[in-house]
Scaffold this motif. Structure first.
Motif, PDB file in Angstrom:
ATOM      1  N   VAL A  87       7.435  65.559  49.744  1.00  0.00           N
ATOM      2  CA  VAL A  87       7.191  64.544  48.721  1.00  0.00           C
ATOM      3  C   VAL A  87       7.015  65.273  47.395  1.00  0.00           C
ATOM      4  CG1 VAL A  87       5.765  62.580  48.018  1.00  0.00           C
ATOM      5  CG2 VAL A  87       6.070  63.092  50.449  1.00  0.00           C
ATOM      6  N   ALA A  88       8.047  65.218  46.553  1.00  0.00           N
ATOM      7  CA  ALA A  88       8.063  66.064  45.358  1.00  0.00           C
ATOM      8  C   ALA A  88       8.483  65.276  44.135  1.00  0.00           C
ATOM      9  CB  ALA A  88       9.012  67.250  45.558  1.00  0.00           C
ATOM     10  N   ASN A  89       7.912  65.664  43.010  1.00  0.00           N
ATOM     11  CA  ASN A  89       8.310  65.212  41.685  1.00  0.00           C
ATOM     12  C   ASN A  89       7.545  66.062  40.681  1.00  0.00           C
ATOM     13  OD1 ASN A  89       8.986  63.862  39.282  1.00  0.00           O
ATOM     14  ND2 ASN A  89       9.029  61.864  40.305  1.00  0.00           N
ATOM     15  N   GLN A  90       8.262  66.706  39.769  1.00  0.00           N
ATOM     16  CA  GLN A  90       7.576  67.579  38.811  1.00  0.00           C
ATOM     17  C   GLN A  90       6.730  66.795  37.823  1.00  0.00           C
ATOM     18  OE1 GLN A  90      10.986  69.427  36.980  1.00  0.00           O
ATOM     19  NE2 GLN A  90      10.846  68.097  35.184  1.00  0.00           N
ATOM     20  N   LYS A  91       6.957  65.494  37.713  1.00  0.00           N
ATOM     21  CA  LYS A  91       6.137  64.643  36.846  1.00  0.00           C
ATOM     22  C   LYS A  91       4.835  64.318  37.578  1.00  0.00           C
ATOM     23  CE  LYS A  91       5.321  61.398  33.612  1.00  0.00           C
ATOM     24  NZ  LYS A  91       4.048  60.897  34.129  1.00  0.00           N
ATOM     25  N   GLY A  92       3.708  64.507  36.911  1.00  0.00           N
ATOM     26  CA  GLY A  92       2.419  64.188  37.519  1.00  0.00           C
ATOM     27  C   GLY A  92       2.078  62.712  37.385  1.00  0.00           C
ATOM     28  N   GLY A  93       1.255  62.238  38.299  1.00  0.00           N
ATOM     29  CA  GLY A  93       0.775  60.865  38.224  1.00  0.00           C
ATOM     30  C   GLY A  93       1.772  59.803  38.614  1.00  0.00           C
ATOM     31  N   VAL A  94       2.768  60.158  39.410  1.00  0.00           N
ATOM     32  CA  VAL A  94       3.765  59.173  39.826  1.00  0.00           C
ATOM     33  C   VAL A  94       3.481  58.603  41.219  1.00  0.00           C
ATOM     34  CG1 VAL A  94       5.546  60.213  38.392  1.00  0.00           C
ATOM     35  CG2 VAL A  94       5.279  60.946  40.763  1.00  0.00           C
ATOM     36  N   GLY A  95       2.441  59.106  41.878  1.00  0.00           N
ATOM     37  CA  GLY A  95       2.073  58.575  43.190  1.00  0.00           C
ATOM     38  C   GLY A  95       2.507  59.426  44.361  1.00  0.00           C
TER      39      GLY A  95
ATOM     40  N   ASN B 141       8.533  76.618  48.393  1.00  0.00           N
ATOM     41  CA  ASN B 141       8.195  76.752  49.813  1.00  0.00           C
ATOM     42  C   ASN B 141       8.332  75.423  50.541  1.00  0.00           C
ATOM     43  OD1 ASN B 141       6.705  79.243  51.339  1.00  0.00           O
ATOM     44  ND2 ASN B 141       6.685  79.533  49.117  1.00  0.00           N
ATOM     45  N   ALA B 142       7.883  74.334  49.889  1.00  0.00           N
ATOM     46  CA  ALA B 142       7.991  73.015  50.520  1.00  0.00           C
ATOM     47  C   ALA B 142       9.449  72.601  50.672  1.00  0.00           C
ATOM     48  CB  ALA B 142       7.228  71.989  49.684  1.00  0.00           C
ATOM     49  N   LEU B 143      10.281  72.886  49.658  1.00  0.00           N
ATOM     50  CA  LEU B 143      11.687  72.512  49.742  1.00  0.00           C
ATOM     51  C   LEU B 143      12.423  73.329  50.805  1.00  0.00           C
ATOM     52  CD1 LEU B 143      12.525  72.176  45.921  1.00  0.00           C
ATOM     53  CD2 LEU B 143      12.185  70.324  47.572  1.00  0.00           C
ATOM     54  N   CYS B 144      12.019  74.567  51.001  1.00  0.00           N
ATOM     55  CA  CYS B 144      12.638  75.384  52.049  1.00  0.00           C
ATOM     56  C   CYS B 144      12.215  74.937  53.446  1.00  0.00           C
ATOM     57  CB  CYS B 144      12.291  76.860  51.854  1.00  0.00           C
ATOM     58  SG  CYS B 144      13.047  77.612  50.396  1.00  0.00           S
ATOM     59  N   ALA B 145      10.995  74.442  53.581  1.00  0.00           N
ATOM     60  CA  ALA B 145      10.505  74.033  54.898  1.00  0.00           C
ATOM     61  C   ALA B 145      10.988  72.649  55.299  1.00  0.00           C
ATOM     62  CB  ALA B 145       8.973  74.065  54.906  1.00  0.00           C
ATOM     63  N   ALA B 146      11.380  71.816  54.344  1.00  0.00           N
ATOM     64  CA  ALA B 146      11.710  70.419  54.624  1.00  0.00           C
ATOM     65  C   ALA B 146      13.186  70.240  54.927  1.00  0.00           C
ATOM     66  CB  ALA B 146      11.309  69.548  53.429  1.00  0.00           C
ATOM     67  N   GLN B 147      13.483  69.152  55.601  1.00  0.00           N
ATOM     68  CA  GLN B 147      14.854  68.711  55.814  1.00  0.00           C
ATOM     69  C   GLN B 147      15.227  67.588  54.831  1.00  0.00           C
ATOM     70  OE1 GLN B 147      14.392  67.289  59.739  1.00  0.00           O
ATOM     71  NE2 GLN B 147      14.134  69.316  60.665  1.00  0.00           N
ATOM     72  N   GLU B 148      14.225  66.849  54.429  1.00  0.00           N
ATOM     73  CA  GLU B 148      14.445  65.704  53.552  1.00  0.00           C
ATOM     74  C   GLU B 148      13.482  65.776  52.372  1.00  0.00           C
ATOM     75  OE1 GLU B 148      14.453  61.944  55.713  1.00  0.00           O
ATOM     76  OE2 GLU B 148      14.403  63.088  57.587  1.00  0.00           O
ATOM     77  N   VAL B 149      13.898  65.169  51.266  1.00  0.00           N
ATOM     78  CA  VAL B 149      13.057  65.079  50.075  1.00  0.00           C
ATOM     79  C   VAL B 149      12.817  63.598  49.779  1.00  0.00           C
ATOM     80  CG1 VAL B 149      12.776  65.653  47.640  1.00  0.00           C
ATOM     81  CG2 VAL B 149      13.984  67.233  49.168  1.00  0.00           C
ATOM     82  N   LEU B 150      11.549  63.257  49.646  1.00  0.00           N
ATOM     83  CA  LEU B 150      11.155  61.904  49.241  1.00  0.00           C
ATOM     84  C   LEU B 150      10.631  61.993  47.813  1.00  0.00           C
ATOM     85  CD1 LEU B 150       9.101  59.352  51.356  1.00  0.00           C
ATOM     86  CD2 LEU B 150       8.696  59.620  48.916  1.00  0.00           C
ATOM     87  N   ILE B 151      11.260  61.270  46.901  1.00  0.00           N
ATOM     88  CA  ILE B 151      10.891  61.338  45.487  1.00  0.00           C
ATOM     89  C   ILE B 151      10.253  60.016  45.074  1.00  0.00           C
ATOM     90  CG2 ILE B 151      11.699  61.736  43.135  1.00  0.00           C
ATOM     91  CD1 ILE B 151      14.074  63.220  44.257  1.00  0.00           C
ATOM     92  N   PRO B 152       8.963  60.006  44.798  1.00  0.00           N
ATOM     93  CA  PRO B 152       8.355  58.797  44.218  1.00  0.00           C
ATOM     94  C   PRO B 152       8.659  58.753  42.719  1.00  0.00           C
ATOM     95  CG  PRO B 152       6.718  60.198  45.330  1.00  0.00           C
ATOM     96  CD  PRO B 152       7.944  61.013  45.112  1.00  0.00           C
ATOM     97  N   ILE B 153       9.072  57.605  42.237  1.00  0.00           N
ATOM     98  CA  ILE B 153       9.424  57.437  40.826  1.00  0.00           C
ATOM     99  C   ILE B 153       8.601  56.296  40.250  1.00  0.00           C
ATOM    100  CG2 ILE B 153      11.246  56.895  39.184  1.00  0.00           C
ATOM    101  CD1 ILE B 153      13.248  58.102  41.061  1.00  0.00           C
ATOM    102  N   GLN B 154       7.803  56.625  39.259  1.00  0.00           N
ATOM    103  CA  GLN B 154       7.053  55.594  38.552  1.00  0.00           C
ATOM    104  C   GLN B 154       8.012  54.763  37.701  1.00  0.00           C
ATOM    105  OE1 GLN B 154       4.184  57.189  35.856  1.00  0.00           O
ATOM    106  NE2 GLN B 154       3.087  55.256  35.566  1.00  0.00           N
ATOM    107  N   CYS B 155       7.783  53.469  37.647  1.00  0.00           N
ATOM    108  CA  CYS B 155       8.689  52.569  36.928  1.00  0.00           C
ATOM    109  C   CYS B 155       8.422  52.617  35.426  1.00  0.00           C
ATOM    110  CB  CYS B 155       8.566  51.142  37.470  1.00  0.00           C
ATOM    111  SG  CYS B 155       9.181  50.992  39.147  1.00  0.00           S
TER     112      CYS B 155
END
Length: 418
Positions: free
Chosen positions: A164-172, A294-308
Motif C-alpha cells: 500500500v504505497a503513495n508518496q503523498k502523505g495523508g491519503v489514507g 523494500n516493500a515494492l520488491c517484496a510485493a506482487q501487487e501495488v494498492l494505491i490509495p488516492i485522495q479525491c
C-alpha cells in the motif's frame, strides 16, 4: 372614532356583546341589542347587529321584544358550513369541512359496485421495502462483524502480498491497510500486516504495542530476526497478525545503505515465515526511499490509495515511474493491481472530477467501492480499533467492507492477482 364600550353612534351597550360566537345574544334584554349570524356567499358567517332599531351591516327584521324568545334547539345541519356545538344547545356555523365517518364512506359503493373499503385502506401502509434506518445499520453491523463466522470471503490460491504505497502523505494508506486487513480477517482469511512506517500508525490502529524496546520490523531488516519472532496477534481479531514498527525504523534508511542486497531484505523475511498467509499488507511510509523500495520488491501487487483532491494526482506520475523502475530491475512480477479512491466528498464537484480522471486513466484497476469522508473512520484509531469494529454500521465501515470484498473477488477471478 368611537369610544371603546360604545357603539358607532355613541349608544351604550356595545360592551355587552359577547366575544364568543353565539348566534342569539340579547333576546332576553328587552330587544335593545340583537346579534345573529348568517352565511355569506362563501359560507363565511356575516354578523348583523341591531341596536335601538338601527341596524349595522345587512338589514334584518327586528325581533319582537314583547315576549322573550326562548333559545332554539340545534337546527338540522345545512348544506355548506358545518355546525359545531359551543355552549348549551346553541350551534355556530363553521367554515371547516365536515369530516366523513369511515362507516359512511364505506357504505358508498364505487363505480364497479364494490364498497369503498375494498379500495381504500384505513390502516397505515406497510413499509416492507423501507426498513427503519437503525434496523438497516444493525444488519450491516452483523454482516461486517460476522460473529458466527459463517460468512467467508473467497480465499486466493496463493498468498497475495500487497504493498500500500503513495508518496503523498495523508491519503489514507494506513487507514486503508488496517481496515482492509480487519475486514478480510473477520471473514475467514489469514492476514499479516507489516508496518513499515516509522510513525507506527498501523500498529496503533490495531492496538499492537510499538514502544521503544519492542521487537519490530527493524530487527528483521537489520539483524535478520525471523518475522515469526516479531509478529504479534491482534487482540479480538482472529487470523490477524501485525509486525509493529518503532521509532528505531527511522534510522533504517541510513543503515541499509551499506547492507548487501538491501532492496530485498523484507522479501526474504516474508518468504522465510513458516506460516502461509492469504494476504500480506505492507504499509509504506510517505516517501520513495529504501523502505518503500523494500516493500515494492517484496510485493506482487501495488494498492494505491488516492485522495479525491488535485494534490493527490500531482505526484502520481512519479510514483508510477518508480514502480516501473522496480519492475524493470528488481521485481518483474510487480503490478499496479488496485486503485482505491478515498476521502470522497460527494458534495463537491472536485471529487467527481478527480474520480472521472482516475477512472479514465486506470480503467478497471479502480475499485467500484469509494471511501467517503466519515468521522467514524478518523475516530477509530484513538480507541485502538479499526472502523470495522469501532462502528461497523457506519458508512466508512460499509465502504471498506465492500472494497475488501471486491479485492477478494478480483483475486479469485484472476487466479490470485487482480
Amino acid at each position: 372614532m368611537h369610544e371603546y364600550g360604545r357603539g358607532p353612534d355613541g349608544a351604550p351597550g356595545w360592551d355587552r356583546v359577547s366575544r364568543e360566537t353565539d348566534p342569539h345574544v340579547g333576546s332576553d334584554r328587552s330587544g335593545s341589542l340583537s346579534v345573529s349570524f348568517d352565511s355569506g356567499e362563501q359560507g363565511v358567517p356575516q354578523p348583523r347587529v341591531a341596536n335601538g332599531g338601527q341596524v349595522y351591516g345587512t338589514p334584518v327584521t327586528e325581533p319582537d321584544v314583547s315576549t322573550p324568545e326562548p333559545r332554539r334547539s340545534a337546527p338540522a345541519p345545512r348544506s355548506g358550513p358545518s355546525s359545531a356545538p359551543v355552549s348549551g344547545s346553541a350551534t355556530v356555523p363553521s367554515s371547516a369541512p365536515v369530516s366523513v365517518a369511515p362507516a359512511a364512506a364505506s357504505a358508498q359503493p364505487t363505480a364497479d359496485g364494490a364498497s369503498a373499503d375494498e379500495h381504500v385502506s384505513r390502516e397505515t401502509p406497510d413499509r416492507d421495502e423501507d426498513d427503519p434506518p437503525l434496523a438497516m445499520e444493525a444488519l450491516r453491523a452483523v454482516q461486517i462483524l460476522n460473529p458466527s463466522g459463517e460468512i467467508h470471503m473467497p480465499r486466493p490460491d496463493h498468498p497475495r502480498v500487497m504493498c500500500v504505497a503513495n508518496q503523498k502523505g495523508g491519503v489514507g494508506k494506513t487507514t486503508t491497510t488496517v481496515n482492509l486487513a480487519v475486514a478480510l480477517a473477520l471473514h475467514g482469511n489469514r492476514v499479516l500486516v507489516v508496518d513499515l512506517d516509522p510513525q507506527g500508525n498501523a500498529s496503533t490502529g490495531l492496538n499492537v504495542p510499538h514502544h521503544a524496546g519492542v521487537p519490530d520490523v527493524y530487527d528483521c531488516l537489520i539483524d535478520n530476526v525471523p518475522l515469526s519472532d516479531v509478529a504479534q496477534p491482534v487482540e479480538g481479531i482472529p487470523n490477524l497478525y501485525c509486525v509493529p514498527a518503532t521509532i528505531d525504523l527511522a534510522g533504517a534508511e541510513i543503515e541499509l545503505v551499506s547492507v548487501v542486497a538491501r532492496e530485498s531484505r523484507l522479501q526474504r523475511a516474508i518468504a522465510a515465515h513458516p506460516e502461509k498467509f492469504d494476504y500480506v499488507f505492507i504499509d509504506c511510509p510517505p516517501s520513495l526511499g529504501l523502505l518503500t523500495v523494500n516493500a515494492l520488491c517484496a510485493a506482487q501487487e501495488v494498492l494505491i490509495p488516492i485522495q479525491c483532491e488535485y494534490y493527490a494526482l500531482e505526484g502520481l506520475n512519479q510514483l508510477i515511474n518508480n514502480i516501473n523502475l522496480v519492475r524493470q530491475h528488481l521485481n518483474p512480477t510487480l503490478d499496479v493491481s488496485t486503485i482505491l479512491l478515498t476521502m470522497y466528498d460527494r458534495r463537491t464537484r472536485l471529487a467527481d472530477a478527480v474520480e472521472q480522471d482516475v477512472r479514465n486513466h486506470f480503467g478497471s484497476k479502480v475499485l467500484e467501492a469509494v471511501i467517503p469522508r466519515n468521522v467514524r473512520v478518523s475516530e477509530a484509531p484513538s480507541y485502538g480499533q479499526s472502523v470495522m469494529t469501532y462502528d461497523p454500521g457506519s458508512r466508512g465501515a460499509t465502504s471498506y467492507f465492500e472494497a475488501a470484498l471486491e479485492i477478494a473477488m478480483r483475486g479469485v477471478n484472476t487466479g490470485g492477482t487482480a
